[in-house]
Write an enzyme that holds these catalytic residues in place. Structure first.
Site, mmCIF file in Angstrom:
data_model
loop_
_atom_site.group_PDB
_atom_site.id
_atom_site.type_symbol
_atom_site.label_atom_id
_atom_site.label_comp_id
_atom_site.label_asym_id
_atom_site.label_seq_id
_atom_site.Cartn_x
_atom_site.Cartn_y
_atom_site.Cartn_z
ATOM 1 N N CYS A 248 0.674 -0.887 0.014
ATOM 2 C CA CYS A 248 -0.226 0.177 -0.007
ATOM 3 C C CYS A 248 1.028 1.056 -0.203
ATOM 4 O O CYS A 248 0.476 2.463 -0.775
ATOM 5 C CB CYS A 248 -1.384 -0.402 1.544
ATOM 6 S SG CYS A 248 -2.143 -0.965 0.746
ATOM 7 N N CYS A 428 13.957 8.779 -8.049
ATOM 8 C CA CYS A 428 12.796 8.731 -7.539
ATOM 9 C C CYS A 428 12.123 8.551 -5.659
ATOM 10 O O CYS A 428 12.862 9.073 -5.249
ATOM 11 C CB CYS A 428 11.969 7.094 -8.201
ATOM 12 S SG CYS A 428 13.280 5.540 -7.554
#
Length: 474
Positions: A248, A428
């Site tokens: 998640c 990132c």
């Protein structure tokens, strides 16, 4: 002869399992009888003989009345709920709504297993926790809420993660198990221990806007009995590749989606309990198994996929399976190894990576010119926050072998004004995807003119730690 040996072994397992279940039931009866004796001792002679007109307390009729008048529930169903015990593994997005509705329904004993603490990032979906409970053990936070919701029940806290070593001790005390975890290693472990201890299992998962629900090992017949319900290994004999498992935290999750799946787990638990299907009846065979799929963006949002019965050669629940309580508790079953270990990405050499603080100096020296910073997060994350001057080229657009320009040619997202030897840096969230894209670009030959191509080590996590403490953490 081999077939006869297998049949005999299956019967031995069934006999051992039945004797173990009988022993457990005797223990439960002894506890109840002892409580009755203690209650009788506490009464004075003036109070006269003990008589009970109604099977439930008057307050319970008020509390559960609306569900008792539902067809197929009734007083018998409510008494079954009161006598049942349910174990919820995981007090997160699935476990919270499941626990709330199971407690509300009046299940007599509820155990919760979780070793984590409440974090701020949990609160948008884990409805039993609150801002004031951040830093508190999730199990303690959940039981605090549930006690305020229904103080008449027995709550048992297991403030540790379920492991092969403690699984038997914890799970054997309960009638039904809910898998509310979020990783394949725990799903296989929970399924295995439920097969070994003959417990039905309700398993669910959710990610982004999708979810799935399965009822496993129902009826919970011993291994080798084809009439039992399939286990998790029957449905997923092999775990997904480790690199494909998205949490998640990485993939995102919409609160109502995981809440929907948790509520469905509670619903299936109530249905199993009130129908008296926590244990297999004599001659009972498994109903047709299915997996419920949910997608918030589909119309209709629900669809069902038919599943096969127990696999003939399943490692856990077939007559040929090698799963035993001894092999599980001894640690010889390495679930992490079975599901694969995602090692830290090490694609670039140390000299091809720079620290976040070092890049900040480059920004100051070059004043944002003569170099390019490419953020490879997906656009939805780039829109949340980004380093000044960076451009967004989502990782998903450069994964394919032909996503970049042909060998030696410049990709369209590199500005024409950028000098042939100007360095290109990638960034990132954690410094993994950036390495992959940097390597692809180097392999395309864009560094042949001496251009430096590398990434920011540890990504935007390092940027927050080394450069900008105000950087949003999501």
């Amino acid at each position: 002869m081999d077939q006869a040996t297998k049949s005999a072994e299956t019967l031995r397992r069934q006999i051992a399992a039945t004797e173990e279940e009988l022993s457990r039931l005797r223990e439960q009866l002894a506890v109840i009888e002892n409580e009755e004796v203690q209650n009788l001792k506490g009464l004075s002679l003036e109070e006269g003989p003990v008589t009970r007109k109604w099977p439930l307390e008057l307050e319970e009729y008020k509390r559960y009345g609306r569900q008792m008048i539902v067809p197929n529930i009734g007083i018998q169903g409510q008494l079954r709920l009161k006598a049942a015990s349910v174990l919820i593994v995981g007090a997160g997005g699935l476990g919270c709504p499941a626990a709330a509705y199971i407690a509300g329904a009046g299940v007599g004993t509820i155990g919760i297993v979780d070793g984590d603490v409440v974090e701020t990032s949990n609160l948008h979906r884990q409805i039993l926790h609150s801002t004031a409970k951040v830093g508190m053990k999730k199990v303690d936070s959940a039981i605090s809420f549930l006690t305020s919701l229904n103080p008449n029940l027995r709550y048992i806290a297991h403030t540790e993660h379920l492991t092969p070593q403690n699984a038997r001790e914890i799970v054997e005390k309960y009638d039904l198990v809910l898998d509310c975890t979020d990783h394949p290693t725990s799903r296989y472990l929970i399924s295995d221990i439920c097969v070994l201890l003959h417990k039905p299992l309700i398993s669910a998962s959710a990610l982004r806007t999708d979810g799935q629900l399965i009822i496993l090992n129902s009826p919970p017949l011993p291994a080798g009995d084809a009439s039992g319900g399939p286990c998790y290994r029957c449905v997923f004999p092999k775990p997904p590749p480790a690199e494909s498992v998205v949490s998640c935290g990485d993939g995102g999750i919409l609160g109502p989606v995981v809440g929907t799946m948790g509520v469905l787990q509670a619903l299936e638990a109530v249905k199993l309990i009130t129908a008296g299907k926590l244990r297999a009846a004599e001659g009972e065979k498994a109903a047709e198994a299915s997996m419920l799929l949910f997608s918030a963006n589909s119309n209709p949002p629900f669809r069902s996929v038919r599943l096969r019965a127990r696999r003939p050669k399943c490692f856990a629940c077939s007559a040929e399976g090698g799963l035993t309580l001894e092999s599980l508790s001894s640690g010889s079953l390495d679930y992490v190894l079975f599901c694969g270990v995602t090692a830290p990405v090490k694609i670039l050499r140390p000299e091809e990576r720079i620290e976040a603080s070092e890049y900040e100096k480059i920004m100051e020296e070059r004043k944002g010119k003569e170099h390019l910073l490419v953020d490879v997060r997906e656009k939805v994350q780039f829109d949340i926050c980004s380093i000044k001057g960076s451009i967004n080229v989502p990782f998903s657009t450069v994964q394919g072998s032909r996503a970049l320009a042909p060998q030696g040619e410049k990709p369209p997202w590199i500005p024409e004004s950028l000098a042939p030897d100007a360095p290109i840096y990638f960034v990132c969230r954690l410094g993994n995807d950036s390495q992959v894209v940097a390597r692809k670009l180097k392999e395309s030959g864009l560094d042949k003119e001496g251009r430096y191509i590398g990434d920011i080590k540890d990504g935007l996590k390092a940027w927050k730690e080394q450069v900008d403490s105000s950087w949003p953490e999501y």
